[in-house]
Design a protein around this motif. Sequence first.
Motif, short mmCIF file in Angstrom:
data_model
loop_
_atom_site.label_atom_id
_atom_site.label_comp_id
_atom_site.label_asym_id
_atom_site.label_seq_id
_atom_site.Cartn_x
_atom_site.Cartn_y
_atom_site.Cartn_z
N ILE A 14 0.81 -1.26 -0.15
CA ILE A 14 0.11 0.09 -0.02
C ILE A 14 0.71 1.21 -0.04
O ILE A 14 0.06 2.27 0.20
N ARG A 15 2.08 1.03 -0.43
CA ARG A 15 2.97 2.20 -0.25
C ARG A 15 2.58 3.18 -1.53
O ARG A 15 2.17 3.06 -2.41
N GLY A 16 2.31 4.52 -0.70
CA GLY A 16 1.91 5.55 -1.87
C GLY A 16 0.30 5.62 -1.92
O GLY A 16 -0.04 6.73 -2.31
N LYS A 17 -0.41 4.83 -1.13
CA LYS A 17 -1.89 4.75 -1.46
C LYS A 17 -2.44 5.75 -0.38
O LYS A 17 -1.84 5.84 0.49
N ARG A 18 -3.21 6.38 -1.01
CA ARG A 18 -4.05 7.24 0.03
C ARG A 18 -4.91 6.59 0.72
O ARG A 18 -5.94 6.31 0.29
N VAL A 19 -4.97 6.58 2.28
CA VAL A 19 -5.75 5.88 2.91
C VAL A 19 -6.43 6.65 3.88
O VAL A 19 -5.99 7.60 4.83
N SER A 111 4.86 9.19 0.82
CA SER A 111 4.72 8.09 1.48
C SER A 111 4.93 8.22 3.01
O SER A 111 6.22 8.34 3.27
N GLY A 112 4.23 7.40 3.77
CA GLY A 112 4.38 7.56 5.23
C GLY A 112 3.77 8.83 5.95
O GLY A 112 3.88 8.75 7.02
N ASP A 113 3.73 9.73 5.41
CA ASP A 113 2.94 11.22 5.81
C ASP A 113 1.74 10.85 6.43
O ASP A 113 0.68 9.99 6.07
N ALA A 139 -12.83 11.48 -2.75
CA ALA A 139 -11.98 11.83 -3.95
C ALA A 139 -10.36 12.08 -3.12
O ALA A 139 -9.56 11.86 -4.12
N ASN A 140 -10.32 12.27 -2.35
CA ASN A 140 -8.83 12.22 -1.45
C ASN A 140 -8.45 10.94 -1.05
O ASN A 140 -7.31 10.91 -0.38
N GLY A 141 -9.05 9.93 -1.21
CA GLY A 141 -8.71 8.57 -0.87
C GLY A 141 -8.57 7.48 -1.96
O GLY A 141 -9.33 7.52 -2.88
#
Length: 399
Positions: A14-19, A111-113, A139-141
């Motif tokens: 899920i690296r870089g994925k917006r959760v 990533s990780g933020d 829209a942000n995820g």
Amino acid sequence: MPNFRTLDDLPEDIRGKRVLVRVDLNVPMADGAVSDRTRIERVVPTIAELSGKGAKVILLAHFGRPKGKRVEEMSLRPVAQALEEELDHRVDFSGDCIGDEAHSEVGEMASGDIVLLENTRFHPGEEKNDPDLAKALAANGDIYVNDAFSAAHRAHASTEGVAHLLPAYAGRAMQAELEALEKGLGSPEKPVVAIVGGAKVSTKIDLLQNLVKKVDALVIGGGMANTFLAAKGIDVAKSLCEHDLADTANAIMAEASKSGCAIVLPVDAVVAAEFKAGADSETVDVENVPAGMMILDLGPASVGRINGWITQAATLVWNGPLGAFEIPPFDAATVAAARHAAAETMAGSLVSVAGGGDTVAALNHAGVTEDFTYVSTAGGAFLEWMEGKKLPGVAVLLR
């Protein structure tokens, strides 16, 4: 056990994925700072796990009741600092949860933020579960995680609406809550004993009606016990009592009898002429409450009966104090029963699940919160679960 999607079901990478993570940050404040971090501490594991896997963690939360308007005193900005300290990780803040500001803040994440978005309830569409607001949030995820069981009884845009638009999962705090509740009433080990206290029967009719069909014994304490005693023809003198609910109390006792559930009412009580610290008090049989006196706690014989039921039980579910625990000596019954339940739990012979605002305060007062199997801080959601109601924010997480 109902099959919920959890973080274990997330894609491996899920690296870089917006959760988008719905969390409960509705915490007590004093002088502009968080005064109790319990709820923050409970969502740290989910946030840290997702961030550690390289996800961009975008937090959704409400604070207070701004009723769809921007109220500066209800901004989440001060909470971001406390969250940052608990996580030991930088937490950025966006002044809105949708729109250009939120989109820009999310767009700059690496990533990780971790970023905390402003109070979702600043928008009137939140509590109305407005589809347009849900779309704007989504829209942000890329992925949605709900870690706020305390808000799961509300079908709001951030708790239910978004879950229909993105792959949805339960966070670690939500998962722990659901697993504990399943042990409490879903598929409990028998015998099951429920303790229900508090002031009024009127606020817990649905709860009592549900429990008598599911548990082996129902202990009734607090002011609500007086209503049941009065329904049985006992004179409770000046005690808090809803005399107009006598028929309701009798109907609940009749249903319990039909279901094979024992109703455990007080046999003795601590009475006083007034409710204040240091008031003169005495212990009497419930059938001999003196005129002009009020029942403010259960007596030692009643506590002995309750502890006997706790000893027999394999599972205990607790909601509400047994007496007016806020003022000694009227805390004695609650403290004694809570400590007995804690000892049985620590000995490995009892699964104990408790919840509700006054319950948490009472267990904290008794010094046993950490010794119960699980103590829920969810308040209304915990109560609705005990009432057997469907929780919208949970239902959308089913596989």
